[in-house]
Design a protein around this motif. Structure first.
Motif, short mmCIF file in Angstrom:
data_model
loop_
_atom_site.label_atom_id
_atom_site.label_comp_id
_atom_site.label_asym_id
_atom_site.label_seq_id
_atom_site.Cartn_x
_atom_site.Cartn_y
_atom_site.Cartn_z
N ASP A 129 0.81 -1.22 0.00
CA ASP A 129 0.00 0.00 0.00
C ASP A 129 0.84 1.27 0.00
O ASP A 129 0.34 2.34 0.32
CB ASP A 129 -0.93 -0.01 1.21
N LEU A 130 2.11 1.16 -0.39
CA LEU A 130 2.99 2.33 -0.38
C LEU A 130 2.44 3.44 -1.28
O LEU A 130 2.40 4.61 -0.89
CB LEU A 130 4.40 1.94 -0.83
N PHE A 131 2.00 3.07 -2.48
CA PHE A 131 1.46 4.05 -3.42
C PHE A 131 -0.05 3.91 -3.60
O PHE A 131 -0.62 4.49 -4.51
CB PHE A 131 2.13 3.88 -4.79
N GLY A 132 -0.69 3.12 -2.74
CA GLY A 132 -2.10 2.84 -2.96
C GLY A 132 -2.22 1.90 -4.14
O GLY A 132 -1.75 0.78 -4.10
N SER A 133 -2.83 2.37 -5.22
CA SER A 133 -2.88 1.58 -6.45
C SER A 133 -2.34 2.38 -7.63
O SER A 133 -2.47 1.97 -8.78
CB SER A 133 -4.32 1.17 -6.74
N VAL A 134 -1.69 3.52 -7.33
CA VAL A 134 -1.20 4.40 -8.39
C VAL A 134 -0.18 3.69 -9.27
O VAL A 134 -0.18 3.85 -10.50
CB VAL A 134 -0.57 5.68 -7.77
N GLU A 135 0.68 2.88 -8.66
CA GLU A 135 1.78 2.25 -9.41
C GLU A 135 1.30 1.24 -10.45
O GLU A 135 2.06 0.84 -11.34
CB GLU A 135 2.77 1.60 -8.44
N LYS A 136 0.03 0.82 -10.37
CA LYS A 136 -0.48 -0.17 -11.31
C LYS A 136 -0.51 0.37 -12.74
O LYS A 136 -0.49 -0.41 -13.70
CB LYS A 136 -1.87 -0.63 -10.90
N GLY A 137 -0.53 1.68 -12.90
CA GLY A 137 -0.54 2.27 -14.22
C GLY A 137 0.81 2.73 -14.70
O GLY A 137 0.92 3.42 -15.73
N TRP A 138 1.87 2.42 -13.95
CA TRP A 138 3.20 2.89 -14.31
C TRP A 138 3.85 2.09 -15.44
O TRP A 138 4.65 2.65 -16.19
CB TRP A 138 4.11 2.85 -13.09
N VAL A 139 3.59 0.81 -15.50
CA VAL A 139 4.26 -0.03 -16.49
C VAL A 139 3.93 0.48 -17.90
O VAL A 139 2.76 0.70 -18.25
CB VAL A 139 3.83 -1.50 -16.35
N GLY A 140 4.98 0.68 -18.69
CA GLY A 140 4.83 1.22 -20.04
C GLY A 140 5.04 2.71 -20.12
O GLY A 140 5.19 3.26 -21.22
N ARG A 196 19.03 10.39 -5.36
CA ARG A 196 18.33 11.65 -5.60
C ARG A 196 16.92 11.54 -5.01
O ARG A 196 16.28 10.50 -5.13
CB ARG A 196 18.24 11.96 -7.09
N GLU A 197 16.48 12.63 -4.42
CA GLU A 197 15.12 12.66 -3.86
C GLU A 197 14.12 12.98 -4.96
O GLU A 197 14.20 14.05 -5.59
CB GLU A 197 15.01 13.67 -2.73
N ILE A 198 13.24 12.05 -5.22
CA ILE A 198 12.24 12.19 -6.26
C ILE A 198 10.85 12.14 -5.62
O ILE A 198 10.59 11.30 -4.76
CB ILE A 198 12.35 11.04 -7.30
N ASN A 199 9.97 13.04 -6.05
CA ASN A 199 8.60 13.07 -5.51
C ASN A 199 7.62 12.48 -6.53
O ASN A 199 7.66 12.81 -7.72
CB ASN A 199 8.18 14.50 -5.18
N HIS A 200 6.75 11.61 -6.02
CA HIS A 200 5.68 11.05 -6.84
C HIS A 200 4.37 11.72 -6.45
O HIS A 200 4.05 11.82 -5.26
CB HIS A 200 5.55 9.54 -6.61
N PRO A 201 3.58 12.19 -7.42
CA PRO A 201 2.28 12.80 -7.09
C PRO A 201 1.29 11.73 -6.63
O PRO A 201 1.21 10.65 -7.20
CB PRO A 201 1.84 13.42 -8.41
N MET A 202 0.57 12.05 -5.57
CA MET A 202 -0.44 11.14 -5.04
C MET A 202 -1.80 11.82 -5.19
O MET A 202 -1.96 12.99 -4.84
CB MET A 202 -0.16 10.82 -3.58
N PRO A 203 -2.80 11.11 -5.70
CA PRO A 203 -4.09 11.75 -6.02
C PRO A 203 -4.84 12.28 -4.81
O PRO A 203 -5.55 13.28 -4.90
CB PRO A 203 -4.87 10.63 -6.72
N ASN A 204 -4.72 11.64 -3.66
CA ASN A 204 -5.54 12.03 -2.51
C ASN A 204 -4.69 12.43 -1.30
O ASN A 204 -5.10 12.24 -0.15
CB ASN A 204 -6.47 10.87 -2.10
N GLY A 205 -3.51 12.98 -1.55
CA GLY A 205 -2.66 13.37 -0.44
C GLY A 205 -1.41 14.07 -0.93
O GLY A 205 -1.28 14.37 -2.13
N PRO A 206 -0.51 14.37 -0.01
CA PRO A 206 0.73 15.04 -0.40
C PRO A 206 1.62 14.15 -1.26
O PRO A 206 1.46 12.93 -1.29
CB PRO A 206 1.40 15.35 0.95
N ASP A 207 2.57 14.79 -1.95
CA ASP A 207 3.51 14.03 -2.77
C ASP A 207 4.29 13.05 -1.91
O ASP A 207 4.55 13.30 -0.72
CB ASP A 207 4.49 14.99 -3.46
N LEU A 208 4.68 11.93 -2.51
CA LEU A 208 5.41 10.90 -1.79
C LEU A 208 6.89 11.01 -2.13
O LEU A 208 7.29 10.78 -3.27
CB LEU A 208 4.88 9.52 -2.16
N PRO A 209 7.75 11.37 -1.16
CA PRO A 209 9.19 11.52 -1.44
C PRO A 209 9.91 10.17 -1.38
O PRO A 209 9.79 9.43 -0.40
CB PRO A 209 9.67 12.44 -0.32
#
Length: 240
Positions: A54-65, A96-109
Motif C-alpha cells: 500500500d505504499l502508493f495505494g494503487s497508483v503504481e499499477k498504471g506505471w508499467v509502459g 536523488r530525492e524524487i517526488n511522486h504525485p499522489m491523487p488524494n494526499g501530499p507528494d510521496l518523497p
C-alpha cells in the motif's frame, strides 16, 4: 573491491552470484528496498516491485509502459533526466530525492539510486521511502523552534529578575551553601559591603560577617536547607 563511500563490496560478484535464480534475486531486491523500478534503456518502466503493497495505494499499477519521468512531479523530472542521461555508477550510485504525485494526499518523497543490470541498458531504480526521515526533520525543526522560544522566555525572565534584584533597597546576597561563597549580590549589597576594590561575588561568606556572627550565619543556612523555605535572622556584626 572496496570503495570509500560504499564500504566493502563483494570481491568477485560475477562468480559468487552467477548461479542465483532470478526469483531469488527479485526477492532480495524487494526485501532490501521500499520500491524497485525495472527500466529499459530509454527509461521506460517495465516492471515494479514494492515491499509494502500500500505504499502508493494503487497508483503504481498504471506505471508499467510509462517513462520514469511521467510518474514523478514536475519539479522532479529534471532529476530523473539527469539520472538517466548521466548513467548509473556501479561503484557509488548517487541518490536523488524524487517526488511522486499522489491523487488524494501530499507528494510521496522517494530517494532513488540507479543501478545497471545488463549491457543493453536495462537498469534498476532502487527507492527508499523518505516520509519517516521527513517527519523526523520536521520534529527536529519544531523542537529547535520550541527551544528558541524557551530561551527567549528565559532571557526575558532573567532580565526582569536582574532589574528587581538590583533595584531592591535592602542588600541581597546569593550564596553557595555548600562552598560558603557568594555567587551574586545586588547593587545595595555591593555599595554597602564592597570595600577597597574587593568584589563580593566569589568571596567567602566569612569575609562579610564578623567573628561573633559566624554561628548565627551557619544556623540560618542550616535552617533554610532543612525547611526549604525562607528564614530570617539579624547577624550581630558585619565586617566594614
Amino acid at each position: 573491491m572496496e570503495h570509500p563511500s560504499t564500504g566493502r563490496q563483494f570481491s568477485d560478484p560475477s562468480r559468487s552470484f552467477a548461479n542465483l535464480e532470478a526469483a531469488l534475486v527479485a526477492t532480495m531486491v524487494t526485501a532490501a528496498t521500499d520500491v524497485a523500478l525495472l527500466l529499459d534503456g530509454s527509461g521506460t518502466i517495465i516492471d515494479v516491485a514494492m515491499r509494502e503493497p500500500d505504499l502508493f495505494g494503487s497508483v503504481e499499477k498504471g506505471w508499467v509502459g510509462k517513462s520514469f519521468g511521467e510518474v514523478v512531479t514536475v519539479e522532479s523530472r529534471q532529476k530523473v533526466e539527469r539520472m538517466l542521461t548521466q548513467g548509473p555508477d556501479r561503484e557509488s550510485p548517487a541518490r536523488r530525492e524524487i517526488n511522486h504525485p499522489m491523487p488524494n494526499g501530499p507528494d510521496l518523497p522517494i530517494s532513488y539510486s540507479l543501478l545497471p543490470l545488463t549491457k543493453n541498458g536495462m537498469r534498476l531504480a532502487l527507492g527508499r521511502d523518505l516520509r519517516t526521515m521527513a517527519a523526523l526533520q520536521q520534529n527536529l525543526v519544531e523542537t529547535q523552534l520550541a527551544l528558541e522560544t524557551d530561551y527567549a522566555r528565559l532571557r526575558s525572565t532573567e532580565t526582569q529578575y536582574r532589574v528587581l534584584f538590583d533595584t531592591a533597597a535592602e542588600p541581597i546576597l546569593l550564596i553557595d551553601a555548600a562552598a560558603r561563597r557568594i555567587i551574586d549580590a545586588n547593587l545595595a549589597a555591593r555599595q554597602r559591603l564592597e570595600k577597597d576594590g574587593k568584589r563580593l561575588v566569589g568571596a567567602p561568606l566569612s569575609s562579610i560577617f564578623g567573628q561573633s556572627s559566624q554561628g548565627d550565619v551557619e544556623a540560618l543556612i542550616a535552617a533554610a536547607r532543612r525547611s526549604g523555605e525562607s528564614e530570617s535572622d539579624e547577624p550581630r556584626s558585619v565586617r566594614q
